[in-house]
Write an enzyme that holds these catalytic residues in place. Structure first.
Site, PDB file in Angstrom:
ATOM      1  N   ARG A 162       1.048  -4.977  -5.370  1.00 52.45           N
ATOM      2  CA  ARG A 162       1.108  -6.239  -4.642  1.00 52.45           C
ATOM      3  C   ARG A 162       1.589  -7.284  -5.638  1.00 52.45           C
ATOM      4  O   ARG A 162       1.291  -7.211  -6.820  1.00 52.45           O
ATOM      5  CB  ARG A 162      -0.267  -6.562  -4.064  1.00 52.45           C
ATOM      6  CG  ARG A 162      -0.762  -5.411  -3.196  1.00 52.45           C
ATOM      7  CD  ARG A 162      -1.719  -5.815  -2.108  1.00 52.45           C
ATOM      8  NE  ARG A 162      -1.495  -5.035  -0.896  1.00 52.45           N
ATOM      9  CZ  ARG A 162      -2.068  -3.854  -0.617  1.00 52.45           C
ATOM     10  NH1 ARG A 162      -2.903  -3.318  -1.458  1.00 52.45           N
ATOM     11  NH2 ARG A 162      -1.791  -3.222   0.509  1.00 52.45           N
ATOM     12  N   ARG A 197      -7.657  -1.732   9.301  1.00 47.91           N
ATOM     13  CA  ARG A 197      -8.280  -3.056   9.228  1.00 47.91           C
ATOM     14  C   ARG A 197      -7.909  -3.897  10.452  1.00 47.91           C
ATOM     15  O   ARG A 197      -8.739  -4.558  11.032  1.00 47.91           O
ATOM     16  CB  ARG A 197      -7.827  -3.760   7.935  1.00 47.91           C
ATOM     17  CG  ARG A 197      -8.948  -4.528   7.288  1.00 47.91           C
ATOM     18  CD  ARG A 197      -8.568  -4.995   5.903  1.00 47.91           C
ATOM     19  NE  ARG A 197      -8.505  -3.915   4.946  1.00 47.91           N
ATOM     20  CZ  ARG A 197      -7.673  -3.877   3.910  1.00 47.91           C
ATOM     21  NH1 ARG A 197      -6.814  -4.842   3.712  1.00 47.91           N
ATOM     22  NH2 ARG A 197      -7.694  -2.876   3.064  1.00 47.91           N
ATOM     23  N   ASP A 247       1.488   0.185  12.350  1.00 47.07           N
ATOM     24  CA  ASP A 247       1.232  -1.068  13.065  1.00 47.07           C
ATOM     25  C   ASP A 247       2.433  -2.018  13.028  1.00 47.07           C
ATOM     26  O   ASP A 247       2.271  -3.229  13.098  1.00 47.07           O
ATOM     27  CB  ASP A 247       0.006  -1.767  12.436  1.00 47.07           C
ATOM     28  CG  ASP A 247       0.201  -2.047  10.960  1.00 47.07           C
ATOM     29  OD1 ASP A 247       1.184  -1.557  10.376  1.00 47.07           O
ATOM     30  OD2 ASP A 247      -0.639  -2.772  10.384  1.00 47.07           O
ATOM     31  N   GLY A 290       0.836  -1.204   0.000  1.00 49.21           N
ATOM     32  CA  GLY A 290       0.000   0.000   0.000  1.00 49.21           C
ATOM     33  C   GLY A 290       0.866   1.247   0.000  1.00 49.21           C
ATOM     34  O   GLY A 290       1.871   1.297   0.691  1.00 49.21           O
ATOM     35  N   ASP A 330       3.860  -4.111   6.483  1.00 44.07           N
ATOM     36  CA  ASP A 330       4.194  -5.406   7.097  1.00 44.07           C
ATOM     37  C   ASP A 330       4.346  -6.537   6.074  1.00 44.07           C
ATOM     38  O   ASP A 330       5.199  -7.411   6.244  1.00 44.07           O
ATOM     39  CB  ASP A 330       3.211  -5.778   8.213  1.00 44.07           C
ATOM     40  CG  ASP A 330       1.778  -5.879   7.735  1.00 44.07           C
ATOM     41  OD1 ASP A 330       1.490  -5.407   6.616  1.00 44.07           O
ATOM     42  OD2 ASP A 330       0.950  -6.429   8.478  1.00 44.07           O
ATOM     43  N   ASP A 374      -0.860   2.884   8.676  1.00 42.24           N
ATOM     44  CA  ASP A 374      -1.434   2.221   9.858  1.00 42.24           C
ATOM     45  C   ASP A 374      -0.581   2.308  11.124  1.00 42.24           C
ATOM     46  O   ASP A 374      -1.082   2.081  12.214  1.00 42.24           O
ATOM     47  CB  ASP A 374      -1.701   0.738   9.558  1.00 42.24           C
ATOM     48  CG  ASP A 374      -2.806   0.565   8.543  1.00 42.24           C
ATOM     49  OD1 ASP A 374      -3.768   1.354   8.606  1.00 42.24           O
ATOM     50  OD2 ASP A 374      -2.711  -0.334   7.696  1.00 42.24           O
ATOM     51  N   THR A 378       3.768   2.884   6.129  1.00 40.90           N
ATOM     52  CA  THR A 378       2.356   2.508   6.079  1.00 40.90           C
ATOM     53  C   THR A 378       1.569   3.504   6.913  1.00 40.90           C
ATOM     54  O   THR A 378       2.049   3.943   7.971  1.00 40.90           O
ATOM     55  CB  THR A 378       2.114   1.077   6.615  1.00 40.90           C
ATOM     56  OG1 THR A 378       0.722   0.943   6.933  1.00 40.90           O
ATOM     57  CG2 THR A 378       2.899   0.756   7.872  1.00 40.90           C
TER      58      THR A 378
HETATM   59  P1  ADP Z   1       2.171  -3.805   2.754  1.00 42.27           P
HETATM   60  O1  ADP Z   1       3.638  -3.923   2.558  1.00 42.27           O
HETATM   61  O2  ADP Z   1       1.681  -2.417   2.588  1.00 42.27           O
HETATM   62  O3  ADP Z   1       1.725  -4.461   4.051  1.00 42.27           O
HETATM   63  P2  ADP Z   1       1.155  -6.149   1.320  1.00 42.27           P
HETATM   64  O4  ADP Z   1       0.690  -6.838   2.544  1.00 42.27           O
HETATM   65  O5  ADP Z   1       0.308  -6.220   0.116  1.00 42.27           O
HETATM   66  O6  ADP Z   1       1.434  -4.590   1.574  1.00 42.27           O
HETATM   67  O7  ADP Z   1       2.588  -6.734   0.946  1.00 42.27           O
HETATM   68  C1  ADP Z   1       3.299  -6.248  -0.154  1.00 42.27           C
HETATM   69  C2  ADP Z   1       3.944  -7.372  -0.882  1.00 42.27           C
HETATM   70  O8  ADP Z   1       4.875  -8.045  -0.035  1.00 42.27           O
HETATM   71  C3  ADP Z   1       3.010  -8.481  -1.347  1.00 42.27           C
HETATM   72  O9  ADP Z   1       2.347  -8.183  -2.537  1.00 42.27           O
HETATM   73  C4  ADP Z   1       3.989  -9.626  -1.561  1.00 42.27           C
HETATM   74  O10 ADP Z   1       4.640  -9.470  -2.800  1.00 42.27           O
HETATM   75  C5  ADP Z   1       4.993  -9.391  -0.441  1.00 42.27           C
HETATM   76  N1  ADP Z   1       4.685 -10.289   0.688  1.00 42.27           N
HETATM   77  C6  ADP Z   1       3.656 -10.233   1.545  1.00 42.27           C
HETATM   78  N2  ADP Z   1       3.668 -11.255   2.412  1.00 42.27           N
HETATM   79  C7  ADP Z   1       4.733 -12.019   2.083  1.00 42.27           C
HETATM   80  C8  ADP Z   1       5.312 -13.226   2.598  1.00 42.27           C
HETATM   81  N3  ADP Z   1       4.758 -13.865   3.619  1.00 42.27           N
HETATM   82  N4  ADP Z   1       6.435 -13.710   1.992  1.00 42.27           N
HETATM   83  C9  ADP Z   1       6.996 -13.052   0.955  1.00 42.27           C
HETATM   84  N5  ADP Z   1       6.500 -11.932   0.417  1.00 42.27           N
HETATM   85  C10 ADP Z   1       5.399 -11.394   0.974  1.00 42.27           C
END
Ligand code: ADP
Length: 319
Positions: free
Chosen positions: A71, A170, A128, A10, A102, A126, A124
């Site tokens: 993502r 969320r 968090d 995000g 995260d 958030d 982020t």
């Molecule tokens: P944010 O970083 O804002 O929390 P996301 O949760 O969508 O956003 O995570 C961003 C990207 O990080 C995901 O699209 C994915 O490519 C990668 N990612 C998320 N979780 C994992 C994981 N458990 N292992 C490896 N890559 C991950």
């Protein structure tokens, strides 16, 4: 030394200030800087551009992310991470700065586990993430919400109305709780606790006794929706006029606040210095006014605690 930078997940205001700091600090330390577009997908697709000091001119105070974000579901598999590492190795990139939330932390940790040095700058709205008191974008978002709160209060008090305002969050009530505190809301609902029905009831009844009819209830989206809260009030206080407002995506955008520009600049520069000094598998965190390096394994596995005593403070100050 070749270093990469990516914004992932995000978007949040201040990501551009972080990219600028990463690139300029990298150039100052004689590194060749490569930016990947659209998050981890840009690494897999080899969608990149070389960045010199001038290429990040004029982005410091722009919201969103100039590199693009996104993502990348493929990245959650070992094969996807392997593919990204192959690209990075073929480009002779020795280290990567990942700017994100995260999920991005987990992606960066996966890269480290497979042998590519990655350092995270937490970004982020958030706020968090364990191990840092602030994440890039949170302060700007909080100020955007407060601006809305102030406008809604004006109309709520003019018409003695009860307003329900739904804000982002969320899994975390940080934005809702602190905007309620700073904005003088009567009630706040956060995902960390159950719906505050008793406080809602007390505030409305108390307000009736005191002749204070304008009431502001802030709900975090992960707690319950503005609709659900409005329905509760209408059902239990028939005749009470309720208005609702869902702030939505305006919370994500906009010019970053001074605070976000400052922490983004400091964290971005620190991340590059850490990489140049051989660091890996860490996140740059803010503790007090000091920058610290926190292990990614720890930041991922632990949950940031929210100060629940602030719930009582919000209610006490609104009585
Ligand atoms: P944010 O970083 O804002 O929390 P996301 O949760 O969508 O956003 O995570 C961003 C990207 O990080 C995901 O699209 C994915 O490519 C990668 N990612 C998320 N979780 C994992 C994981 N458990 N292992 C490896 N890559 C991950």
């Amino acid at each position: 030394m070749n270093l990469g930078v990516v914004t992932s997940g995000g978007d949040s205001p201040g990501m551009n200030a972080a990219v600028r700091a990463v690139v300029r600090q990298g150039v100052a330390l004689d590194a060749r800087m490569i930016g990947f577009r659209q998050g981890f997908q840009g690494i897999i697709d080899v969608d990149l551009r070389e960045l010199d000091a001038q290429s990040v001119s004029g982005i410091l105070d722009r919201g969103g992310t100039w590199l693009g974000s996104g993502r990348c579901p493929q990245f959650t598999s070992e094969q996807g991470v392997r593919k990204a590492i192959d690209t990075l190795h073929s480009l002779e990139i020795e280290g990567l700065v990942v700017i994100g939330g995260d999920g991005s932390l987990k992606g960066a940790h996966a890269l480290n586990r497979q042998g590519l040095r990655a350092v995270v700058v937490p970004a982020t709205i958030d706020n968090d993430i364990y191990g840092t008191e602030a994440t890039i974008g949170y302060d700007t978002c909080l100020n955007t919400i407060l601006d809305a709160v102030s406008r809604i209060r004006d109309t709520a008090s003019a018409h003695d109305r009860l307003f329900v305002l739904e804000v982002m969050g969320r899994d975390s009530g940080e934005l809702a709780l602190n905007s309620a505190l700073a904005g003088g809301a009567e009630v706040v609902a956060i995902p960390e606790t159950g719906p505050p029905w008793d406080v809602v009831r007390e505030m409305i009844e108390h307000g009736h006794q005191r002749g204070k009819l304008h009431i502001l209830i802030i709900v975090a989206e992960g707690s319950l929706s503005a609709d659900e809260m409005a329905q509760y009030v209408s059902r239990n206080f028939p005749g009470r006029e309720v208005r609702r407002s869902v702030l939505g995506h305006i919370q994500r955008g906009g010019r970053p606040s001074a605070r976000d520009c400052i922490i983004a600049s400091r964290m971005g520069a620190r991340a590059v210095t850490a990489l140049v000094q051989g660091g890996s598998d860490v996140m740059v965190g803010l503790q007090g006014e000091e920058l610290v390096l926190v292990s990614l394994a720890e930041a991922i596995s632990r949950k940031k605690e929210i100060d629940l005593s602030l719930l009582d403070l919000v209610a006490n100050l609104a009585r």
